[in-house]
Motif scaffolding. Structure first.
Motif, PDB file in Angstrom:
ATOM      1  N   PRO A  32      11.283   2.296  -6.061  1.00 53.34           N
ATOM      2  CA  PRO A  32      10.133   3.193  -5.891  1.00 53.34           C
ATOM      3  C   PRO A  32       9.243   3.182  -7.132  1.00 53.34           C
ATOM      4  CG  PRO A  32      12.113   4.475  -6.282  1.00 53.34           C
ATOM      5  CD  PRO A  32      12.545   3.043  -6.133  1.00 53.34           C
ATOM      6  N   PRO A  33       7.983   3.550  -6.997  1.00 51.82           N
ATOM      7  CA  PRO A  33       7.057   3.512  -8.127  1.00 51.82           C
ATOM      8  C   PRO A  33       7.526   4.310  -9.333  1.00 51.82           C
ATOM      9  CG  PRO A  33       5.861   3.894  -6.102  1.00 51.82           C
ATOM     10  CD  PRO A  33       7.326   3.947  -5.770  1.00 51.82           C
ATOM     11  N   SER A  34       8.227   5.403  -9.112  1.00 50.68           N
ATOM     12  CA  SER A  34       8.675   6.217 -10.238  1.00 50.68           C
ATOM     13  C   SER A  34       9.733   5.497 -11.074  1.00 50.68           C
ATOM     14  CB  SER A  34       9.235   7.546  -9.730  1.00 50.68           C
ATOM     15  OG  SER A  34      10.293   7.305  -8.826  1.00 50.68           O
ATOM     16  N   ASP A  35      10.459   4.529 -10.482  1.00 46.36           N
ATOM     17  CA  ASP A  35      11.504   3.795 -11.190  1.00 46.36           C
ATOM     18  C   ASP A  35      11.033   2.451 -11.722  1.00 46.36           C
ATOM     19  OD1 ASP A  35      13.152   5.825 -10.492  1.00 46.36           O
ATOM     20  OD2 ASP A  35      14.218   4.734  -8.921  1.00 46.36           O
ATOM     21  N   ALA A  36       9.890   1.983 -11.269  1.00 47.08           N
ATOM     22  CA  ALA A  36       9.455   0.630 -11.599  1.00 47.08           C
ATOM     23  C   ALA A  36       8.160   0.663 -12.377  1.00 47.08           C
ATOM     24  CB  ALA A  36       9.255  -0.179 -10.319  1.00 47.08           C
ATOM     25  N   ASP A  37       7.852  -0.459 -12.988  1.00 42.05           N
ATOM     26  CA  ASP A  37       6.576  -0.610 -13.675  1.00 42.05           C
ATOM     27  C   ASP A  37       5.501  -0.821 -12.622  1.00 42.05           C
ATOM     28  OD1 ASP A  37       5.122  -3.199 -15.768  1.00 42.05           O
ATOM     29  OD2 ASP A  37       4.444  -1.171 -15.337  1.00 42.05           O
ATOM     30  N   THR A  38       4.632   0.172 -12.442  1.00 41.68           N
ATOM     31  CA  THR A  38       3.596   0.061 -11.431  1.00 41.68           C
ATOM     32  C   THR A  38       2.276  -0.407 -12.021  1.00 41.68           C
ATOM     33  OG1 THR A  38       3.011   2.384 -11.711  1.00 41.68           O
ATOM     34  CG2 THR A  38       4.636   1.845  -9.993  1.00 41.68           C
TER      35      THR A  38
ATOM     36  N   ALA B 248       0.834  -1.207   0.000  1.00 38.84           N
ATOM     37  CA  ALA B 248       0.000   0.000   0.000  1.00 38.84           C
ATOM     38  C   ALA B 248       0.866   1.253   0.000  1.00 38.84           C
ATOM     39  CB  ALA B 248      -0.954  -0.002   1.189  1.00 38.84           C
ATOM     40  N   SER B 249       2.040   1.187   0.619  1.00 34.39           N
ATOM     41  CA  SER B 249       2.928   2.351   0.581  1.00 34.39           C
ATOM     42  C   SER B 249       3.470   2.550  -0.830  1.00 34.39           C
ATOM     43  CB  SER B 249       4.076   2.198   1.580  1.00 34.39           C
ATOM     44  OG  SER B 249       4.962   1.182   1.191  1.00 34.39           O
ATOM     45  N   ARG B 250       3.463   1.501  -1.609  1.00 33.11           N
ATOM     46  CA  ARG B 250       3.957   1.576  -2.983  1.00 33.11           C
ATOM     47  C   ARG B 250       2.850   1.862  -3.989  1.00 33.11           C
ATOM     48  NH1 ARG B 250       8.528  -1.126  -5.971  1.00 33.11           N
ATOM     49  NH2 ARG B 250       7.756  -1.193  -8.083  1.00 33.11           N
ATOM     50  N   TYR B 251       1.726   1.183  -3.861  1.00 40.70           N
ATOM     51  CA  TYR B 251       0.666   1.264  -4.872  1.00 40.70           C
ATOM     52  C   TYR B 251      -0.596   1.967  -4.397  1.00 40.70           C
ATOM     53  CZ  TYR B 251       3.408  -2.412  -7.120  1.00 40.70           C
ATOM     54  OH  TYR B 251       4.406  -3.130  -7.693  1.00 40.70           O
ATOM     55  N   GLY B 252      -0.768   2.133  -3.088  1.00 40.60           N
ATOM     56  CA  GLY B 252      -2.017   2.668  -2.561  1.00 40.60           C
ATOM     57  C   GLY B 252      -2.987   1.544  -2.237  1.00 40.60           C
TER      58      GLY B 252
END
Length: 197
Positions: free
Chosen positions: A95-101, A31-35
């Motif tokens: 982090p989400p900005s660096d990875a495929d979310t 959740a800290s990563r994707y919500g």
């Protein structure tokens, strides 16, 4: 079941399922990563697995009490290895900005985690053998207690997921530290399961 026993069971259940464990730490992390919204499939998988385990515990508790001493050592090590795998993947997470979310945490991931979660297996067996079966043995009542125990766990899961969502912006800035802390908590869970802590 007397109300005092029901109250004792509820307090014991809340302490067990609301404390840090594999489900809650994973939900905090994802959740800290994707919500929270993108974790709904994971939550549904966890809840399906939990309800399945609670039903099996209620229906087969007397049989499992004779079988578990032979199965529990194997299951706790399988569960601990899976939790260590989750710790490794958490530590390596970017982090989400660096990875495929685009890929949300899956239903199957939540279901498998739950079915291998020794804490929840022992929780179900304990709740049914200690609190429920001495007072109730009818299948419909056992099912209602299984749902009740699962709902208590679901509330705890949501608390941890919301906490992860609140920490989401901090995760972008401090993802290495947060990944390390969450991975260490998962390692702690695995070590507790096999009795090393």
């Amino acid at each position: 079941m007397p109300f005092t026993v029901f109250l004792e069971m509820t307090i014991s259940a809340c302490i067990t399922v609301w404390s840090p464990g594999p489900n809650n730490i994973l939900l905090l992390s994802t959740a800290s990563r994707y919500g929270v919204k993108k974790n709904l499939h994971l939550l549904l998988g966890i809840w399906t697995g939990s309800l399945t385990l609670m039903c099996l515990s209620g229906i087969f508790c007397s049989t499992l009490a004779r079988v578990v001493p032979g199965i529990q050592p194997v299951m706790k090590y399988i569960g601990a290895v899976y939790i260590l795998f989750l710790a490794w993947t958490t530590l390596r997470r970017r982090p989400p900005s660096d990875a495929d979310t685009g890929k949300d945490p899956s239903y199957l991931m939540g279901l498998i985690l739950q079915l291998l979660n020794v804490k929840i297996i022992v929780y179900g067996l304990t709740m049914f053998s200690s609190f429920i079966l001495p007072y109730e043995t009818r299948i419909p009542a056992l099912f209602l207690f299984a749902v009740y125990l699962m709902v208590l766990g679901a509330v705890g899961n949501l608390i941890w997921a919301v906490a992860g969502n609140i920490l989401r912006h901090a995760y972008d800035s401090h993802y290495k530290l947060m990944n390390l802390v969450m991975a260490l908590l998962l390692v702690w869970c695995a070590l507790r399961i096999v009795g090393l802590l």
